[in-house]
Design a protein around this motif. Structure first.
Motif, PDB file in Angstrom:
ATOM      1  N   ALA A   1      13.513   0.021   5.812  1.00 28.58           N
ATOM      2  CA  ALA A   1      12.423  -0.455   5.509  1.00 28.58           C
ATOM      3  C   ALA A   1      11.209  -0.975   6.334  1.00 28.58           C
ATOM      4  N   ALA A   2      11.710  -1.396   7.839  1.00 28.60           N
ATOM      5  CA  ALA A   2      11.051  -1.759   8.402  1.00 28.60           C
ATOM      6  C   ALA A   2       9.893  -0.912   9.405  1.00 28.60           C
ATOM      7  N   LYS A   3      10.600   0.642   8.967  1.00 30.35           N
ATOM      8  CA  LYS A   3      10.290   2.094   9.169  1.00 30.35           C
ATOM      9  C   LYS A   3       9.368   2.430   8.431  1.00 30.35           C
ATOM     10  N   LEU A   4       9.895   1.692   7.379  1.00 30.96           N
ATOM     11  CA  LEU A   4       9.043   2.733   5.722  1.00 30.96           C
ATOM     12  C   LEU A   4       7.364   1.801   5.661  1.00 30.96           C
ATOM     13  N   GLU A   5       7.898   0.798   6.099  1.00 30.06           N
ATOM     14  CA  GLU A   5       6.565  -0.174   6.451  1.00 30.06           C
ATOM     15  C   GLU A   5       5.540  -0.148   7.554  1.00 30.06           C
ATOM     16  N   GLU A   6       5.967   0.294   8.111  1.00 27.99           N
ATOM     17  CA  GLU A   6       5.178   0.955   9.703  1.00 27.99           C
ATOM     18  C   GLU A   6       3.886   1.637   9.789  1.00 27.99           C
ATOM     19  N   PHE A   7       5.017   2.833   8.509  1.00 28.30           N
ATOM     20  CA  PHE A   7       4.157   4.551   8.287  1.00 28.30           C
ATOM     21  C   PHE A   7       3.071   3.850   6.833  1.00 28.30           C
ATOM     22  N   GLY A   8       2.531   2.433   6.263  1.00 26.58           N
ATOM     23  CA  GLY A   8       2.131   1.959   5.127  1.00 26.58           C
ATOM     24  C   GLY A   8       2.607   2.416   3.878  1.00 26.58           C
ATOM     25  N   ILE A   9       4.123   2.597   3.920  1.00 28.43           N
ATOM     26  CA  ILE A   9       4.769   3.057   2.778  1.00 28.43           C
ATOM     27  C   ILE A   9       5.044   1.519   1.938  1.00 28.43           C
ATOM     28  N   GLU A  10       4.507   1.359   0.581  1.00 25.71           N
ATOM     29  CA  GLU A  10       4.807   0.492  -0.067  1.00 25.71           C
ATOM     30  C   GLU A  10       6.934   0.240  -0.205  1.00 25.71           C
ATOM     31  N   VAL A  11       7.389  -0.421   0.467  1.00 24.82           N
ATOM     32  CA  VAL A  11       8.814  -0.952   0.487  1.00 24.82           C
ATOM     33  C   VAL A  11       9.125  -1.828  -0.780  1.00 24.82           C
ATOM     34  N   HIS A  12      10.425  -1.501  -1.524  1.00 29.84           N
ATOM     35  CA  HIS A  12      11.652  -2.016  -2.798  1.00 29.84           C
ATOM     36  C   HIS A  12      12.261  -2.210  -2.635  1.00 29.84           C
ATOM     37  N   ARG A  13      13.346  -2.812  -2.204  1.00 30.11           N
ATOM     38  CA  ARG A  13      14.453  -3.504  -1.875  1.00 30.11           C
ATOM     39  C   ARG A  13      15.226  -4.305  -2.941  1.00 30.11           C
ATOM     40  N   GLY A  14      16.931  -3.769  -2.604  1.00 27.37           N
ATOM     41  CA  GLY A  14      17.188  -4.988  -3.701  1.00 27.37           C
ATOM     42  C   GLY A  14      18.459  -3.690  -4.179  1.00 27.37           C
TER      43      GLY A  14
ATOM     44  N   ALA B   1      10.400  13.009   6.944  1.00 28.03           N
ATOM     45  CA  ALA B   1       8.910  13.582   5.658  1.00 28.03           C
ATOM     46  C   ALA B   1       7.954  12.545   6.043  1.00 28.03           C
ATOM     47  N   ALA B   2       8.677  10.847   5.356  1.00 26.66           N
ATOM     48  CA  ALA B   2       8.158   9.823   5.226  1.00 26.66           C
ATOM     49  C   ALA B   2       6.911   9.763   5.761  1.00 26.66           C
ATOM     50  N   ARG B   3       7.798   9.450   7.521  1.00 27.96           N
ATOM     51  CA  ARG B   3       6.563   9.298   8.626  1.00 27.96           C
ATOM     52  C   ARG B   3       5.096  10.377   8.230  1.00 27.96           C
ATOM     53  N   TYR B   4       5.434  11.953   8.597  1.00 32.12           N
ATOM     54  CA  TYR B   4       4.630  12.705   8.611  1.00 32.12           C
ATOM     55  C   TYR B   4       4.055  12.997   6.554  1.00 32.12           C
ATOM     56  N   LEU B   5       4.227  13.089   5.853  1.00 36.42           N
ATOM     57  CA  LEU B   5       3.416  12.606   4.266  1.00 36.42           C
ATOM     58  C   LEU B   5       2.250  11.079   4.863  1.00 36.42           C
ATOM     59  N   ALA B   6       3.491   9.995   5.241  1.00 32.86           N
ATOM     60  CA  ALA B   6       2.109   8.847   4.733  1.00 32.86           C
ATOM     61  C   ALA B   6       1.584   9.369   5.604  1.00 32.86           C
TER      62      ALA B   6
END
Length: 390
Positions: free
Chosen positions: A39-52, A114-119
């Motif tokens: 979740a922290a990496k996704l947020e760092e990349f600027g990606i919307e994060v959903h947990r749970g 992939a998430a980092r690149y695509l972001a």
């Protein structure tokens, strides 16, 4: 088209993330540290994060730089196995009795790459959902995510998964249309006899003899009951009875697994195990109780999506490095539940030679960091190709 240059640039980062996750393995539904890292990496990349979802599941949502109504999902599993690690390298497990022996650490990081690149590029139209799933190793986390509304909360047209495969060379991919992984069911048989002195077997009904006959007889399910064109494996994996050398016990207990691809063969195997166990027990003067637990269904790839997945793999690895009709595996995979809900495909990425100690679920296994940018490039290209137009 080879590995994407930008992804190759941060190969060292991918390796560091993968080794950190490997050193801190968490088993099914306990992936708190891992999901927090994701979740922290996704947020760092600027990606919307959903947990749970399914407790520790994470979903990252990213929109492309061009408008589009289409959406797809990419799935990686995060959990480790409850087993010790025998490796001596620096990133070996620090959590006793837990190990990333199936490569889910690498699966997680390839999707993060992939998430980092695509972001950074967002060179696609529409939406991609990065699904990081807990509890694949027997926990059915894929089923739970679906039941808790994965595809209602994150509507998609297609869903894709990928697993590393020792024995498939680095830089290669493989897949097939139709069944690719088996249904995984369990059975337990309790045999009741009549215990007594081992020197007076004529006064007993020996449950060990009953069990031995049952073990042999259920092998005929594959050889004499199932259509030889349709695969089935019935394996007895435990047999427990007795406590002394001179005592015939009262009961015996055995259990095992059934692996099938065909739904009718799956039910037939269950019926025959019960008929055989009870019939043999009655014939020899005892009785049998049989219990079943249905596990994961067969993982069945859809034709159009598999063609898409393998065509993208050819763009990344080259046409000569993609096997399009790999034999199906009798292993199980809970990505099957997602494929029951949405069309999609589950393919394999080469992890290198299947040498002793480098097989899945072995105490010396380690994911091959060389393939991290290969897998991340595949995921990225898949999104850019499938979502090329709105």
């Amino acid at each position: 088209m080879p590995i994407k240059n930008r992804i190759a640039d941060f190969h060292a980062d991918l390796t560091a993330w993968r080794r950190d996750i490997h050193a801190h393995p968490e088993i099914a539904f306990e992936e708190h540290r891992t999901s927090a890292l994701v979740a922290a990496k996704l947020e760092e990349f600027g990606i919307e994060v959903h947990r749970g979802l399914a407790g520790t599941g994470v979903v990252g949502t990213l929109k492309g730089n061009r408008p589009g109504d289409r959406a797809i999902a990419l799935r990686a599993d995060m959990d480790a196995l409850p087993m010790p690690e025998a490796n001596g390298f620096e990133h070996a497990s620090k959590n006793e009795g837990k190990m990333h022996a199936c490569g889910h650490d690498g699966h997680t990081v390839m999707l993060l790459g992939a998430a980092r690149y695509l972001a950074e590029t967002r060179n696609f139209a529409g939406t991609v959902h990065f699904v990081f799933q807990p509890g694949e190793e027997g926990g059915g986390g894929g089923r739970i995510m679906v039941e808790e509304g994965l595809f209602e909360k994150f509507p998609v047209e297609e869903v894709y998964g990928m697993h590393n495969w020792p024995g498939l060379p680095v830089g290669q991919f493989a897949g097939r249309v139709g069944p690719v992984m088996a249904a995984t069911d369990q059975f337990e048989i309790t045999l009741e006899g009549r215990g007594g002195h081992a020197a007076q077997p004529h006064k007993t009904v020996d449950p060990i003899v009953l069990g031995s006959q049952v073990v042999g007889a259920i092998q005929t399910i594959a050889s004499r009951n199932a259509d030889p064109i349709k695969s089935v494996v019935v394996s007895v994996t435990q047999f427990h009875a007795g406590s002394a050398f001179n005592v015939i016990p009262q009961s015996a207990w055995l259990c095992g697994t059934i692996r099938t691809f065909d739904a009718d063969v799956r039910l037939q195997a269950r019926e025959r195990i019960e008929e055989i166990a009870k019939g043999v027990a009655i014939a020899l003067g005892g009785s049998a109780e049989v219990k079943f637990k249905f596990g994961y269904p067969a993982t069945v790839n859809h034709a159009d999506q598999t063609e898409t997945a393998l065509s993208v793999a050819e763009r990344v690895a080259g046409a000569g490095n993609v096997q399009r009709d790999i034999p199906p595996s009798m292993g199980g995979e809970d990505f099957a539940y997602m494929l029951l809900e949405k069309p999609g495909s589950y393919i394999f990425i080469g992890n290198g030679p299947e040498v002793e100690g480098q097989k899945l679920h072995q105490v010396n296994y380690d994911f091959n960091d060389e393939i991290l940018p290969v897998g991340a490039s595949y995921w990225s290209q898949l999104v850019e190709d499938v979502l090329a137009h709105g």
